[in-house]
Design an enzyme around this catalytic site. Sequence first.
Site, short mmCIF file in Angstrom:
data_model
loop_
_atom_site.label_atom_id
_atom_site.label_comp_id
_atom_site.label_asym_id
_atom_site.label_seq_id
_atom_site.Cartn_x
_atom_site.Cartn_y
_atom_site.Cartn_z
CE1 TYR A 192 -8.77 -0.40 9.33
CE2 TYR A 192 -6.81 0.87 9.91
CZ TYR A 192 -7.71 0.40 8.96
OH TYR A 192 -7.54 0.74 7.64
CE1 TYR A 210 -6.92 5.89 8.15
CE2 TYR A 210 -8.11 4.02 9.06
CZ TYR A 210 -7.12 4.52 8.24
OH TYR A 210 -6.34 3.66 7.51
#
Length: 243
Positions: A151, A112
């Site tokens: 992730y 992110y």
Amino acid sequence: MAPTPQPTALAGPGTPEPPAPEHIPYRSSTLRQPLRPPVEIDHRADPEAVELHGPVFGVTDVGALDADLTRRHTGEPLGERITVTGRVLDRAGRPVRGQLVEIWQANASGRYAHRGDGHPAPLDPNFTGTGRALTDDEGRYAFTTIKPGAYPLDGYDHAWRPAHIHFSLFGPAFTQRLITQMYFPGDPLLPYDPVLGSVTDPAARARLVATYDHALSDPERSLGYRWDIVLDGPSATWIEEGR
């Protein structure tokens, strides 16, 4: 990396029960559950509380490029370009018009664009990962973006989040907000995700997975996925109540 949402107020009677507050495989399901019941604000006792019930956004506040996450910077973002579209519906299948839909997501490497993300995957200077759109008269929304990467989930042994996009929907006031996540079909990480696993109803889990729609693909540009959001009723999309 998703911000913790507050209790929501859009779902109506007949909405399926949320996951159990203590879903042990996903510890945050316990930590993020509200400990107190919602408090009704009396606008007569607190005049400033009326600000919480003002209009959210209008057509003039959402720009034409807000829904295209690939055109926010001077260069092209890395990754597989996709189109995600669908309809926002009520329990009777009627379109919800003028609904503000926001999304946020990781980049193609699974990171992110947020200072709190410590995942050592590379950042993409041409991808911020946020967008918004208003539904049309048919309740339809559409985004052009990059397929996010997986992730690792901090604090869990060998746990990875599958590719997903966070969705936020606002009602007629800032106090009315629903947050959910959309997943991709065929992802091998889906059975191992503690977050998705906290949705214990198999049918509700399945409704969180988009459908690949070849007709939505833009030749030589993007692949297409379709995902409808039902706000309440027996077929409601699972919402992150209290998480």
